[in-house]
Scaffold this active site. Structure first.
Site, PDB file in Angstrom:
ATOM      1  N   THR A 161       0.863  -1.183   0.000  1.00 27.30           N
ATOM      2  CA  THR A 161       0.000   0.000   0.000  1.00 27.30           C
ATOM      3  C   THR A 161       0.897   1.229   0.000  1.00 27.30           C
ATOM      4  O   THR A 161       1.583   1.512   0.986  1.00 27.30           O
ATOM      5  CB  THR A 161      -0.916   0.012   1.230  1.00 27.30           C
ATOM      6  OG1 THR A 161      -1.773  -1.129   1.190  1.00 27.30           O
ATOM      7  CG2 THR A 161      -1.780   1.270   1.249  1.00 27.30           C
ATOM      8  N   LYS A 174       0.049   5.189   8.477  1.00 31.22           N
ATOM      9  CA  LYS A 174       0.748   5.380   7.205  1.00 31.22           C
ATOM     10  C   LYS A 174      -0.259   5.442   6.059  1.00 31.22           C
ATOM     11  O   LYS A 174      -0.201   6.335   5.206  1.00 31.22           O
ATOM     12  CB  LYS A 174       1.753   4.246   6.987  1.00 31.22           C
ATOM     13  CG  LYS A 174       2.588   4.354   5.712  1.00 31.22           C
ATOM     14  CD  LYS A 174       2.023   3.543   4.555  1.00 31.22           C
ATOM     15  CE  LYS A 174       2.159   2.046   4.809  1.00 31.22           C
ATOM     16  NZ  LYS A 174       1.717   1.242   3.633  1.00 31.22           N
ATOM     17  N   LYS A 181      -7.618   1.168  -2.762  1.00 29.70           N
ATOM     18  CA  LYS A 181      -7.195   0.809  -1.406  1.00 29.70           C
ATOM     19  C   LYS A 181      -7.391   1.989  -0.452  1.00 29.70           C
ATOM     20  O   LYS A 181      -7.738   1.803   0.723  1.00 29.70           O
ATOM     21  CB  LYS A 181      -5.729   0.361  -1.412  1.00 29.70           C
ATOM     22  CG  LYS A 181      -5.163  -0.010  -0.034  1.00 29.70           C
ATOM     23  CD  LYS A 181      -5.919  -1.184   0.597  1.00 29.70           C
ATOM     24  CE  LYS A 181      -5.395  -1.513   1.995  1.00 29.70           C
ATOM     25  NZ  LYS A 181      -4.088  -2.195   1.971  1.00 29.70           N
TER      26      LYS A 181
END
Length: 291
Positions: free
Chosen positions: A97, A240, A172
């Site tokens: 990701t 993150k 995502k």
């Protein structure tokens, strides 16, 4: 059967690479900590390489699942990077990701080298990886995706191309935005139930079959009620990811007020030592506020 390289053997990559080996592919692995790569080879067979380039040489497909933008650049570029060792016509599949920015950057570098590039972040967490039941959201050239999809099937229950390069990473981001608000709502609901003197398990048994039900509720309510968070998707990783979401929202003009708020709640969890706790630890923050 294909010759495959897998870069990054963390809690996700280790079992994902294992499923490729189980499917009969010839797998070479690379991990920054060499001992982890050697342990994987001892368990699954195959070969361990000393550098990403060495792992990628001769591979038809190179999969990566590392930590962040910088980690991905490190395994892709430079004299020891995977792209330096990949043949023209081979395919790089990124399961990390990361930002849409680094995806666009590496897509262009790969294309210039004659290598296909698919951004393919995953959802399903450690359990999904270990059970081969990940959901994989992909972006990239249709022809390249069509070649990569049968490989990804080894560890996924659903794999879908959402559009051109970057579409997988953007999808995502949507996934993480939805999860952030949902986990906060679940935390508040369970916290309220406990403060009201209700049996949390009985409450979930009733409401879980209705409109309030969710994957998070089904898979996390018991450990949340029991104050157990040493498992699952870490708060550090979620922050993150949410940082990527918020930076991208600044670029495209999307308003994410709840996401920004929950990101700060996760910051509070980090401050009380919960950086490696599961994301469901938002309920622990509420308990801490009660003293």
């Amino acid at each position: 059967m294909a010759k495959v390289a897998f870069l990054g053997l963390g809690v996700m990559g280790y079992p994902m690479a294992g499923y490729l080996a189980k499917a009969g592919h010839e797998v070479t692995v690379y991990n920054r900590t060499q001992a982890k790569a050697e342990a994987w080879v001892k368990e699954h067979g195959g070969t361990a390489a000393a550098t990403p380039r060495a792992a990628a040489e001769g591979a038809e497909f190179v999969m990566a699942c590392v930590g962040n933008d910088d980690d991905l650049r490190a395994v892709c570029t430079g004299p020891d990077g995977a792209l330096a060792g990949m043949d023209k016509g081979s395919v790089f599949v990124d399961h990390t990701t990361v930002s849409a920015k680094v995806t666009a950057e590496l897509y262009d570098v790969a294309k210039a080298a004659g290598v296909g590039f698919v951004d393919a972040p995953v959802s399903g967490g450690q359990a999904g990886a270990e059970n081969g039941q990940l959901v994989v959201m992909c972006g990239g050239d249709a022809e390249v995706y069509d070649r990569a999809a049968p490989m990804i099937d080894a560890y996924s229950k659903l794999c879908k191309r959402l559009g051109e390069s970057g579409a997988g990473q953007l999808t995502k981001m949507v996934n993480q935005i939805c999860i952030a608000g949902l986990v906060q709502g679940l935390s508040e609901g369970l916290h309220f139930a406990q403060k009201a003197g209700l049996d949390g398990r009985a409450v979930v048994e009733v409401i879980g079959g209705g409109a309030a039900g969710s994957w998070q509720m089904v898979n996390r309510f018991e450990t949340m009620l029991d104050d157990e968070f040493d498992h699952g998707f870490a708060v550090d990783w979620m922050r993150k990811d949410l940082g990527i979401c918020l930076d991208t929202a600044d670029e495209n003009g999307a308003s994410l007020p709840v996401t920004a708020l929950v990101d700060q709640f996760y910051k509070d969890v980090q401050k009380i030592g919960g950086g490696r706790w599961d994301t469901s630890s938002l309920i622990k923050r509420l308990r801490a506020l009660d003293g």
